[in-house]
Design a protein around this motif. Structure first.
Motif, PDB file in Angstrom:
ATOM      1  N   PHE A  94      50.168  69.929  34.965  1.00  0.00           N
ATOM      2  CA  PHE A  94      48.817  70.386  35.284  1.00  0.00           C
ATOM      3  C   PHE A  94      47.778  69.655  34.436  1.00  0.00           C
ATOM      4  CE2 PHE A  94      49.847  73.254  31.789  1.00  0.00           C
ATOM      5  CZ  PHE A  94      48.657  73.303  31.075  1.00  0.00           C
ATOM      6  N   HIS A  95      48.133  69.324  33.209  1.00  0.00           N
ATOM      7  CA  HIS A  95      47.202  68.599  32.341  1.00  0.00           C
ATOM      8  C   HIS A  95      46.971  67.181  32.876  1.00  0.00           C
ATOM      9  CE1 HIS A  95      45.135  67.465  28.640  1.00  0.00           C
ATOM     10  NE2 HIS A  95      45.827  66.345  28.695  1.00  0.00           N
ATOM     11  N   VAL A  96      48.045  66.541  33.288  1.00  0.00           N
ATOM     12  CA  VAL A  96      47.941  65.185  33.839  1.00  0.00           C
ATOM     13  C   VAL A  96      47.074  65.203  35.098  1.00  0.00           C
ATOM     14  CG1 VAL A  96      49.256  63.275  34.852  1.00  0.00           C
ATOM     15  CG2 VAL A  96      50.155  64.490  32.858  1.00  0.00           C
ATOM     16  N   MET A  97      47.299  66.184  35.974  1.00  0.00           N
ATOM     17  CA  MET A  97      46.530  66.274  37.216  1.00  0.00           C
ATOM     18  C   MET A  97      45.060  66.551  36.934  1.00  0.00           C
ATOM     19  SD  MET A  97      46.838  65.928  40.399  1.00  0.00           S
ATOM     20  CE  MET A  97      45.477  65.930  41.518  1.00  0.00           C
ATOM     21  N   ASP A  98      44.787  67.471  36.023  1.00  0.00           N
ATOM     22  CA  ASP A  98      43.392  67.772  35.675  1.00  0.00           C
ATOM     23  C   ASP A  98      42.683  66.537  35.133  1.00  0.00           C
ATOM     24  OD1 ASP A  98      43.612  70.419  36.427  1.00  0.00           O
ATOM     25  OD2 ASP A  98      43.835  71.185  34.382  1.00  0.00           O
ATOM     26  N   GLN A  99      43.356  65.822  34.243  1.00  0.00           N
ATOM     27  CA  GLN A  99      42.753  64.627  33.644  1.00  0.00           C
ATOM     28  C   GLN A  99      42.520  63.548  34.699  1.00  0.00           C
ATOM     29  OE1 GLN A  99      41.721  64.568  30.413  1.00  0.00           O
ATOM     30  NE2 GLN A  99      40.690  62.701  31.025  1.00  0.00           N
ATOM     31  N   ALA A 100      43.491  63.343  35.575  1.00  0.00           N
ATOM     32  CA  ALA A 100      43.344  62.330  36.628  1.00  0.00           C
ATOM     33  C   ALA A 100      42.215  62.700  37.585  1.00  0.00           C
ATOM     34  CB  ALA A 100      44.657  62.170  37.390  1.00  0.00           C
TER      35      ALA A 100
END
Length: 81
Positions: free
Chosen positions: A31-37
């Motif tokens: 979820f962190h990777v998706m939010d950042q992307a």
């Protein structure tokens, strides 16, 4: 055709120059990777499927809506106990 020729994996020859299969990975929750992307690449296309395309920002918004729906369902189930 073998997947590994002794020096590199077959898919590595399609990587953009400067991208390494052996690059270290930052361990973060998905979820962190998706939010950042979604924030960093908001206007870039992430998916093109059957003539419909989505940007990272649009996909991030969809993920947020699904997560909110799941939370709402879970909250309802908790209240029923």
């Amino acid at each position: 055709m073998p997947l590994f020729d002794g020096q590199q994996w077959i898919w590595e020859k399609f990587y953009p120059q400067g991208i390494s299969w052996k690059a270290p990975l930052n361990k973060k929750p998905l979820f962190h990777v998706m939010d950042q992307a979604a924030k960093t690449f908001a206007d870039r296309e992430i998916c093109d499927f059957l003539g419909r395309s989505w940007t990272f920002g649009e996909m991030g918004a969809m993920v947020d809506r699904v997560a909110a729906g799941v939370r709402k369902i879970r909250e309802g189930k908790s209240a029923q106990r």
